[in-house]
Design an enzyme around this catalytic site. Structure first.
Site, PDB file in Angstrom:
ATOM      1  N   ASN A  56      -1.468 -10.751   8.355  1.00 30.94           N
ATOM      2  CA  ASN A  56      -2.513  -9.764   8.570  1.00 30.94           C
ATOM      3  C   ASN A  56      -3.818 -10.250   7.949  1.00 30.94           C
ATOM      4  O   ASN A  56      -3.881 -10.538   6.756  1.00 30.94           O
ATOM      5  CB  ASN A  56      -2.129  -8.426   7.920  1.00 30.94           C
ATOM      6  CG  ASN A  56      -3.184  -7.375   8.188  1.00 30.94           C
ATOM      7  OD1 ASN A  56      -3.355  -6.926   9.309  1.00 30.94           O
ATOM      8  ND2 ASN A  56      -3.952  -6.999   7.160  1.00 30.94           N
ATOM      9  N   GLU A  57      -4.847 -10.343   8.775  1.00 29.54           N
ATOM     10  CA  GLU A  57      -6.212 -10.619   8.338  1.00 29.54           C
ATOM     11  C   GLU A  57      -6.349 -11.800   7.374  1.00 29.54           C
ATOM     12  O   GLU A  57      -6.634 -11.633   6.182  1.00 29.54           O
ATOM     13  CB  GLU A  57      -6.812  -9.364   7.700  1.00 29.54           C
ATOM     14  CG  GLU A  57      -6.854  -8.207   8.668  1.00 29.54           C
ATOM     15  CD  GLU A  57      -7.653  -7.014   8.160  1.00 29.54           C
ATOM     16  OE1 GLU A  57      -8.008  -6.987   6.974  1.00 29.54           O
ATOM     17  OE2 GLU A  57      -7.926  -6.122   8.963  1.00 29.54           O
ATOM     18  N   HIS A  88      -2.036  -5.361 -12.506  1.00 27.46           N
ATOM     19  CA  HIS A  88      -1.553  -5.200 -13.889  1.00 27.46           C
ATOM     20  C   HIS A  88      -2.384  -6.018 -14.866  1.00 27.46           C
ATOM     21  O   HIS A  88      -2.584  -5.630 -16.013  1.00 27.46           O
ATOM     22  CB  HIS A  88      -0.087  -5.648 -13.999  1.00 27.46           C
ATOM     23  CG  HIS A  88       0.859  -4.757 -13.252  1.00 27.46           C
ATOM     24  ND1 HIS A  88       2.154  -5.094 -12.954  1.00 27.46           N
ATOM     25  CD2 HIS A  88       0.685  -3.518 -12.721  1.00 27.46           C
ATOM     26  CE1 HIS A  88       2.735  -4.118 -12.275  1.00 27.46           C
ATOM     27  NE2 HIS A  88       1.860  -3.159 -12.123  1.00 27.46           N
ATOM     28  N   GLU A 133      -5.233  -2.604  14.264  1.00 24.22           N
ATOM     29  CA  GLU A 133      -5.776  -1.688  13.250  1.00 24.22           C
ATOM     30  C   GLU A 133      -7.147  -1.200  13.657  1.00 24.22           C
ATOM     31  O   GLU A 133      -7.950  -1.945  14.247  1.00 24.22           O
ATOM     32  CB  GLU A 133      -5.922  -2.369  11.886  1.00 24.22           C
ATOM     33  CG  GLU A 133      -4.691  -2.333  11.040  1.00 24.22           C
ATOM     34  CD  GLU A 133      -4.913  -2.955   9.669  1.00 24.22           C
ATOM     35  OE1 GLU A 133      -5.980  -2.721   9.056  1.00 24.22           O
ATOM     36  OE2 GLU A 133      -4.022  -3.699   9.234  1.00 24.22           O
ATOM     37  N   GLN A 143       0.805  -1.220   0.000  1.00 24.63           N
ATOM     38  CA  GLN A 143       0.000   0.000   0.000  1.00 24.63           C
ATOM     39  C   GLN A 143       0.841   1.274   0.000  1.00 24.63           C
ATOM     40  O   GLN A 143       0.331   2.340  -0.335  1.00 24.63           O
ATOM     41  CB  GLN A 143      -0.950  -0.013   1.200  1.00 24.63           C
ATOM     42  CG  GLN A 143      -2.004  -1.114   1.092  1.00 24.63           C
ATOM     43  CD  GLN A 143      -2.924  -1.156   2.286  1.00 24.63           C
ATOM     44  OE1 GLN A 143      -2.615  -1.816   3.267  1.00 24.63           O
ATOM     45  NE2 GLN A 143      -4.045  -0.468   2.224  1.00 24.63           N
ATOM     46  N   ARG A 145       3.795   0.325  12.982  1.00 20.91           N
ATOM     47  CA  ARG A 145       3.592  -1.029  12.460  1.00 20.91           C
ATOM     48  C   ARG A 145       3.638  -0.963  10.931  1.00 20.91           C
ATOM     49  O   ARG A 145       2.842  -0.264  10.311  1.00 20.91           O
ATOM     50  CB  ARG A 145       2.230  -1.576  12.926  1.00 20.91           C
ATOM     51  CG  ARG A 145       1.887  -2.915  12.311  1.00 20.91           C
ATOM     52  CD  ARG A 145       0.503  -3.415  12.727  1.00 20.91           C
ATOM     53  NE  ARG A 145       0.219  -4.669  12.060  1.00 20.91           N
ATOM     54  CZ  ARG A 145      -0.864  -4.908  11.311  1.00 20.91           C
ATOM     55  NH1 ARG A 145      -1.805  -3.999  11.168  1.00 20.91           N
ATOM     56  NH2 ARG A 145      -1.028  -6.070  10.717  1.00 20.91           N
ATOM     57  N   ASP A 184       2.113   0.580  -8.027  1.00 28.51           N
ATOM     58  CA  ASP A 184       3.454   0.655  -8.629  1.00 28.51           C
ATOM     59  C   ASP A 184       4.332   1.717  -7.962  1.00 28.51           C
ATOM     60  O   ASP A 184       5.526   1.514  -7.769  1.00 28.51           O
ATOM     61  CB  ASP A 184       3.362   0.985 -10.128  1.00 28.51           C
ATOM     62  CG  ASP A 184       2.851  -0.209 -10.929  1.00 28.51           C
ATOM     63  OD1 ASP A 184       2.542  -1.251 -10.321  1.00 28.51           O
ATOM     64  OD2 ASP A 184       2.753  -0.093 -12.164  1.00 28.51           O
ATOM     65  N   TYR A 211     -12.961  -2.813  12.672  1.00 31.69           N
ATOM     66  CA  TYR A 211     -13.515  -1.729  11.857  1.00 31.69           C
ATOM     67  C   TYR A 211     -15.019  -1.619  11.954  1.00 31.69           C
ATOM     68  O   TYR A 211     -15.567  -0.539  11.857  1.00 31.69           O
ATOM     69  CB  TYR A 211     -13.145  -1.926  10.372  1.00 31.69           C
ATOM     70  CG  TYR A 211     -11.705  -1.622  10.060  1.00 31.69           C
ATOM     71  CD1 TYR A 211     -11.319  -0.349   9.656  1.00 31.69           C
ATOM     72  CD2 TYR A 211     -10.722  -2.606  10.170  1.00 31.69           C
ATOM     73  CE1 TYR A 211      -9.993  -0.043   9.360  1.00 31.69           C
ATOM     74  CE2 TYR A 211      -9.389  -2.312   9.878  1.00 31.69           C
ATOM     75  CZ  TYR A 211      -9.029  -1.035   9.475  1.00 31.69           C
ATOM     76  OH  TYR A 211      -7.715  -0.739   9.201  1.00 31.69           O
ATOM     77  N   HIS A 233       1.320  -9.080   4.603  1.00 28.45           N
ATOM     78  CA  HIS A 233       0.104  -8.266   4.450  1.00 28.45           C
ATOM     79  C   HIS A 233      -0.346  -8.423   2.992  1.00 28.45           C
ATOM     80  O   HIS A 233      -0.317  -7.467   2.208  1.00 28.45           O
ATOM     81  CB  HIS A 233       0.396  -6.812   4.818  1.00 28.45           C
ATOM     82  CG  HIS A 233      -0.824  -6.007   5.176  1.00 28.45           C
ATOM     83  ND1 HIS A 233      -1.001  -5.392   6.393  1.00 28.45           N
ATOM     84  CD2 HIS A 233      -1.950  -5.706   4.478  1.00 28.45           C
ATOM     85  CE1 HIS A 233      -2.153  -4.742   6.428  1.00 28.45           C
ATOM     86  NE2 HIS A 233      -2.751  -4.918   5.274  1.00 28.45           N
ATOM     87  N   ASN A 260      -7.835  -6.506  14.594  1.00 31.74           N
ATOM     88  CA  ASN A 260      -8.148  -5.349  13.749  1.00 31.74           C
ATOM     89  C   ASN A 260      -9.657  -5.166  13.824  1.00 31.74           C
ATOM     90  O   ASN A 260     -10.414  -6.100  13.522  1.00 31.74           O
ATOM     91  CB  ASN A 260      -7.764  -5.600  12.289  1.00 31.74           C
ATOM     92  CG  ASN A 260      -6.257  -5.706  12.086  1.00 31.74           C
ATOM     93  OD1 ASN A 260      -5.486  -5.557  13.031  1.00 31.74           O
ATOM     94  ND2 ASN A 260      -5.852  -5.951  10.868  1.00 31.74           N
TER      95      ASN A 260
END
Ligand code: BGC
Length: 509
Positions: A201-202, A74, A414, A54, A112, A87, A344, A157, A342
């Site tokens: 992660n997740e 891509h 998170e 990210q 993190r 990219d 949300y 991740h 995490n």
């Protein structure tokens, strides 16, 4: 002169009495208007988070190989809403010093970030380590430590080396071993300085979003068995990595290792939906938690029973949920040093009505349970309508984890708010942080959940997966039209920084 002195002394005495009187009064007033003592325990830490794909960019620099996200963005036209890729992203591969500076500006206790497996091990396997990749993370870790910021490192991740995906990715059981070998390299390189590790992660995104829904890389929709085979292999991969740390590195470095699960808090829509709600909790949360945290290990028994019966009803000769052998159960059970969460969103659960089709996981509900997910009526929203905001759910999921798996250290790895604009005056994000930290304090001080840290997602705006650059989660705004990717603090960065400095939440002033 003497009179004046006496007068001054009396005045002083009065002033002192007034001062203490007011102090007592204000303490009583704030104690009565305050739902809770708003100070954080001295050992509680506040940080912020990002992930390699990210933010880093530099997707083909040096000997880095292609990840499944490079390939996905891509290869698949318009897979992201703005047709973008990672990219360049925030160009953190080149601008990492600015990232460290931002973390220092806010006074974060820790930062993190994640390591890109294909950057460190371009071949996917541990027989070849990239010199440039190793140096990049080495510099970042040292840069953080020099500024007094603790590095908290995630090993995975979502950016699997594409070469391993061609061999089946997480549906190939050998990926668990390849991941563990990769973990050993990372522990060996950085374990002397990194004390808190997240393996994966997740996993729910790694498996359910990728294989059940087919939304995320590698985008292979195979909801019948692919998703569950993936679930089991991810749990095994995590466990093997934890055991390597436990056996080979713990005595040297005394660090902690866990896995970050995306936990959704569910509530039944009506009283009649309680059993379905419990099953939804196990399907989404227990499936990735029970094998690790429970005393007995393996799948949650209610889910195992349901999936066996449901698979038979669907005409499958065996359960779609693969068997955990006794050896595997023992391998996975207890592989955690703290529980990483995490959080949300919260959802209400109800059965689908006649003729109502639950087609897409997360978007409409849980197809395997014929369960519909709705947002709580009092929930609010940021940019993402999928993630209804319901801070109370944070306290409840932490309480559920304690009740279900026991009194363990927990860390929120998170929690964050999405907006669509680049505005710097982000009052909604400030409210989001305050409301969630208040629930966290309630969990800690009233429910006595042992929470050691809160991590805001994210340090800065970044490539938000399928939402590309349209969804902003940053405490810092990033100008993606600027080749220098200028980063500017939002009001929320200043707010968060103030909370960190004061070690106290502004709920009762
Ligand atoms: C993920 C992040 C993502 C965030 C916001 C989390 O589930 O770990 O990578 O950016 O949600 O969608």
């Amino acid at each position: 002169m003497k009179r004046a002195e006496i007068h001054t002394k009396a005045e002083k005495k009065f002033t002192i009495m007034l001062f203490f009187g007011l102090l007592v009064l204000s303490a009583t007033a704030s104690a009565s208007s305050c739902p809770i003592d708003p100070t954080f325990p001295s050992c509680f830490k506040l940080g912020a988070s990002t992930a390699a794909y990210q933010i880093e960019g530099a997707w083909n620099v040096s000997d880095k190989s292609v990840s499944i996200w490079d390939n996905f963005t891509h290869r698949v036209p318009r897979v992201t809403v703005d047709n973008s890729t990672g990219d360049i992203a925030c160009d953190s591969y080149n601008l990492w010093q600015r990232d460290v500076e931002m973390a220092a500006e806010m006074g974060l206790d820790y930062y993190r970030f994640s390591i890109s497996w294909p950057r460190l091990l371009p071949k996917g396997y541990d027989y070849y380590v990239s010199k440039d990749g190793a140096e990049y993370y080495n510099n970042l870790i040292n840069g953080l430590l020099e500024r007094g910021i603790e590095p908290v490192v995630t090993l995975y991740h979502w950016d699997l080396p594409d070469i391993l995906q061609q061999l089946g990715g997480w549906t190939n059981p050998l990926t668990a071993d390849w991941f563990a070998n990769y973990a050993r390299i990372v522990f060996d390189l950085y374990g002397d300085r990194v004390k808190t590790w997240i393996t994966i992660n997740e996993p729910i995104v790694v498996c359910d979003a990728a294989y059940a829904a087919g939304y995320t890389a590698p985008g292979i929709k195979e909801p019948y068995s692919g998703v569950f085979v993936c679930t089991k292999n991810v749990l095994l991969g995590h466990a093997k990595a934890w055991r390597i740390y436990d056996k080979e590195f713990r005595h040297l470095y005394e660090g902690k290792v866990s896995i970050s699960n995306h936990m959704i808090w569910f509530e039944p829509k009506t009283k009649a939906d309680e059993a379905l709600n419990e099953l939804a909790m196990q399907y989404i949360n227990g499936r990735y938690a029970h094998a690790i945290y429970s005393e007995e290990g393996g799948w949650p028994s209610s889910l195992e029973k349901y999936m066996a019966e449901y698979s038979a009803k669907q005409g499958y000769p065996r359960s779609r949920l693969p068997v955990f052998t006794e050896y595997e159960k023992t391998l996975v059970r207890g592989t955690f040093d703290f529980i990483a969460v995490n959080y949300y969103t919260t959802k209400l659960i109800r059965p689908a009505r006649e003729g109502e089709v639950v087609s897409d996981l997360f978007v409409s509900g849980i197809p395997d349970l014929n369960a519909v997910m709705e947002s709580p009526p009092t929930a609010t929203y940021g940019y993402s309508t999928l993630m209804s905001i319901y801070p109370k759910g944070l306290r409840r999921i932490l309480g559920w984890l304690k009740d279900t798996y026991g009194d363990h250290e927990m860390m929120l790895t998170e929690n964050g708010f999405s907006s669509s604009g680049s505005e710097l005056n982000d009052q909604e994000r400030i409210d989001f942080i305050r409301n969630h930290l208040e629930q966290l304090l309630l969990a800690m001080k009233v429910d006595h959940v042992n929470v050691s840290g809160y991590t805001h997602w994210s340090l800065m705006d970044n490539f938000e997966w399928l939402d590309g650059y349209t969804s902003k989660f940053g405490l810092y705004e990033v100008n993606f039209t600027d080749p220098m990717r200028e980063r500017t603090p939002r009001a929320s960065a200043n707010y968060y920084s103030k909370i960190i400095k004061q070690r106290k939440l502004d709920i009762c002033c």
